[in-house]
Design an enzyme around this catalytic site. Structure first.
Site, PDB file in Angstrom:
ATOM      1  N   TYR A 150      35.149  34.430  48.638  1.00  0.00           N
ATOM      2  CA  TYR A 150      35.213  35.866  48.329  1.00  0.00           C
ATOM      3  C   TYR A 150      36.075  36.589  49.366  1.00  0.00           C
ATOM      4  CZ  TYR A 150      33.487  40.595  47.307  1.00  0.00           C
ATOM      5  OH  TYR A 150      33.395  41.928  46.997  1.00  0.00           O
ATOM      6  N   ALA A 152      38.363  35.363  51.283  1.00  0.00           N
ATOM      7  CA  ALA A 152      39.766  34.947  51.131  1.00  0.00           C
ATOM      8  C   ALA A 152      40.424  35.687  49.977  1.00  0.00           C
ATOM      9  CB  ALA A 152      39.828  33.446  50.899  1.00  0.00           C
TER      10      ALA A 152
HETATM   11  P1  NAD Z   1      29.515  44.102  38.906  1.00  0.00           P
HETATM   12  O1  NAD Z   1      29.113  42.679  38.787  1.00  0.00           O
HETATM   13  O2  NAD Z   1      28.523  45.153  38.580  1.00  0.00           O
HETATM   14  O3  NAD Z   1      30.824  44.383  38.061  1.00  0.00           O
HETATM   15  C1  NAD Z   1      31.876  43.473  38.020  1.00  0.00           C
HETATM   16  C2  NAD Z   1      32.471  43.525  36.638  1.00  0.00           C
HETATM   17  O4  NAD Z   1      33.579  42.603  36.601  1.00  0.00           O
HETATM   18  C3  NAD Z   1      31.478  43.088  35.534  1.00  0.00           C
HETATM   19  O5  NAD Z   1      31.446  44.054  34.511  1.00  0.00           O
HETATM   20  C4  NAD Z   1      32.040  41.764  35.049  1.00  0.00           C
HETATM   21  O6  NAD Z   1      31.831  41.536  33.671  1.00  0.00           O
HETATM   22  C5  NAD Z   1      33.514  41.951  35.361  1.00  0.00           C
HETATM   23  N1  NAD Z   1      34.189  40.658  35.390  1.00  0.00           N
HETATM   24  C6  NAD Z   1      33.772  39.496  35.957  1.00  0.00           C
HETATM   25  N2  NAD Z   1      34.661  38.524  35.701  1.00  0.00           N
HETATM   26  C7  NAD Z   1      35.666  39.087  34.979  1.00  0.00           C
HETATM   27  C8  NAD Z   1      36.876  38.609  34.425  1.00  0.00           C
HETATM   28  N3  NAD Z   1      37.236  37.314  34.524  1.00  0.00           N
HETATM   29  N4  NAD Z   1      37.677  39.472  33.751  1.00  0.00           N
HETATM   30  C9  NAD Z   1      37.321  40.764  33.616  1.00  0.00           C
HETATM   31  N5  NAD Z   1      36.175  41.290  34.105  1.00  0.00           N
HETATM   32  C10 NAD Z   1      35.368  40.444  34.780  1.00  0.00           C
HETATM   33  O7  NAD Z   1      30.041  44.261  40.416  1.00  0.00           O
HETATM   34  P2  NAD Z   1      30.515  45.537  41.258  1.00  0.00           P
HETATM   35  O8  NAD Z   1      29.681  45.585  42.461  1.00  0.00           O
HETATM   36  O9  NAD Z   1      30.631  46.718  40.385  1.00  0.00           O
HETATM   37  O10 NAD Z   1      31.942  45.019  41.713  1.00  0.00           O
HETATM   38  C11 NAD Z   1      33.136  45.666  41.338  1.00  0.00           C
HETATM   39  C12 NAD Z   1      34.196  45.313  42.374  1.00  0.00           C
HETATM   40  O11 NAD Z   1      33.834  45.846  43.651  1.00  0.00           O
HETATM   41  C13 NAD Z   1      34.408  43.816  42.560  1.00  0.00           C
HETATM   42  O12 NAD Z   1      35.782  43.550  42.708  1.00  0.00           O
HETATM   43  C14 NAD Z   1      33.663  43.536  43.850  1.00  0.00           C
HETATM   44  O13 NAD Z   1      34.171  42.420  44.524  1.00  0.00           O
HETATM   45  C15 NAD Z   1      33.918  44.823  44.614  1.00  0.00           C
HETATM   46  N6  NAD Z   1      32.978  45.054  45.697  1.00  0.00           N
HETATM   47  C16 NAD Z   1      31.670  45.282  45.448  1.00  0.00           C
HETATM   48  C17 NAD Z   1      30.794  45.489  46.496  1.00  0.00           C
HETATM   49  C18 NAD Z   1      29.328  45.753  46.300  1.00  0.00           C
HETATM   50  O14 NAD Z   1      28.601  45.775  47.286  1.00  0.00           O
HETATM   51  N7  NAD Z   1      28.858  45.962  45.069  1.00  0.00           N
HETATM   52  C19 NAD Z   1      31.288  45.475  47.810  1.00  0.00           C
HETATM   53  C20 NAD Z   1      32.632  45.268  48.037  1.00  0.00           C
HETATM   54  C21 NAD Z   1      33.474  45.051  46.958  1.00  0.00           C
END
Ligand code: NAD
Length: 243
Positions: A150, A152
């Site tokens: 992640y 990376a």
């Molecule tokens: P989440 O799991 O609620 O949402 C992620 C979404 O991405 C989901 O709707 C899922 O269906 C979609 N997804 C997964 N694989 C996919 C693919 N191959 N093609 C298209 N869509 C796909 O997670 P989140 O917390 O809302 O995360 C959103 C972003 O924020 C991500 O990039 C995550 O790495 C980043 N992020 C989140 C956090 C946190 O603490 N929640 C922290 C840092 C970064």
């Protein structure tokens, strides 16, 4: 964002869903995309007086991206902004990390971001403007336990975004990154509870962030208020990344 056309990936859940809804409230025409839940988010935006469509997009498929680009232009005429929010997370020690799982992480989080930029940039060049907001993570800035692939993938998002920002700045195209800290979304369910608790304890603000707090920054960076902001990596993390 009135009348601006924006594509949001990961719009079916968590941060992406809230980002899409905030774009809807701001007057944008929102192309909600995800492998699941995109149409539901679009319906919610439309029911609340906005203008949205929901499309299937697996961000790791270039064919899917091309189809989404064509449909967005067919429906709304042009594309003005892209918010690359979709992503996955997996907590595992590097010694136990399987090659297939490493590849999957890179394919979705990093290659998905590459495909999105590759597909919309020609359209931005055609219209003479465009905004890209990519999502990285605190994990790209500090060493977090158990997140080798992640971290990376998100480090790659930051490096690639900076490169594209500098290359395309003369074309009136702005590319920025938002690095969230720990945000209350379903993605946290992939972490053991003790990991999430440790994250909370380590955040100077003393709490997890809310998806709205990320969405506020994403919408700002996608708006014309941020026309002179490019190549930036903005941490929205309750202070953790500044310790
Ligand atoms: P989440 O799991 O609620 O949402 C992620 C979404 O991405 C989901 O709707 C899922 O269906 C979609 N997804 C997964 N694989 C996919 C693919 N191959 N093609 C298209 N869509 C796909 O997670 P989140 O917390 O809302 O995360 C959103 C972003 O924020 C991500 O990039 C995550 O790495 C980043 N992020 C989140 C956090 C946190 O603490 N929640 C922290 C840092 C970064």
């Amino acid at each position: 964002m009135k009348e601006k056309v924006v594509i949001v990936t990961g719009a079916g859940s968590g941060i992406g869903k809230v980002v899409a809804k905030q774009f809807g409230v701001s007057g944008a025409k929102v192309v909600c995309t995800d492998i699941k839940g995109a149409e539901e988010t679009a319906t919610e935006i439309n029911n609340e007086g906005g203008n949205a469509i929901g499309l299937y997009l697996d961000v790791s498929s270039l064919d899917d991206w091309k189809s989404v680009k064509d449909k967005a232009i067919q429906e709304f005429g042009e594309i003005n902004a892209l918010a690359n929010i979709a992503g996955i997370s997996e907590a595992v020690d590097i010694v136990d990390l399987e090659e297939d799982d490493f590849d999957k992480m890179i394919n979705i989080n990093l290659k998905g971001t590459f495909f999105g930029m590759k597909v919309v940039l020609p359209e931005f060049l055609r219209t003479g403007a465009g905004k890209i907001v990519n999502i990285a993570s605190l994990a790209a800035h500090v060493g977090l336990t158990g997140l080798p692939s992640y971290s990376a993938s998100k480090g790659g998002v930051i490096a690639m975004s900076r490169q594209v920002a500098v290359e395309y700045a003369p074309k009136n195209i702005q590319v920025n990154v938002v690095s969230p800290g720990i945000i209350e979304t379903p993605i946290l369910a992939n972490n053991p509870p003790e990991v999430t608790q440790a994250f909370t304890d380590a955040t100077p603000a003393g709490r997890l962030g809310k998806p709205e707090e990320i969405a506020n920054m994403v919408v700002y960076l996608a708006s014309e208020e941020a026309n002179f902001v490019t190549g930036q990596v903005i941490k929205v993390d309750g202070g953790w990344g500044s310790k």
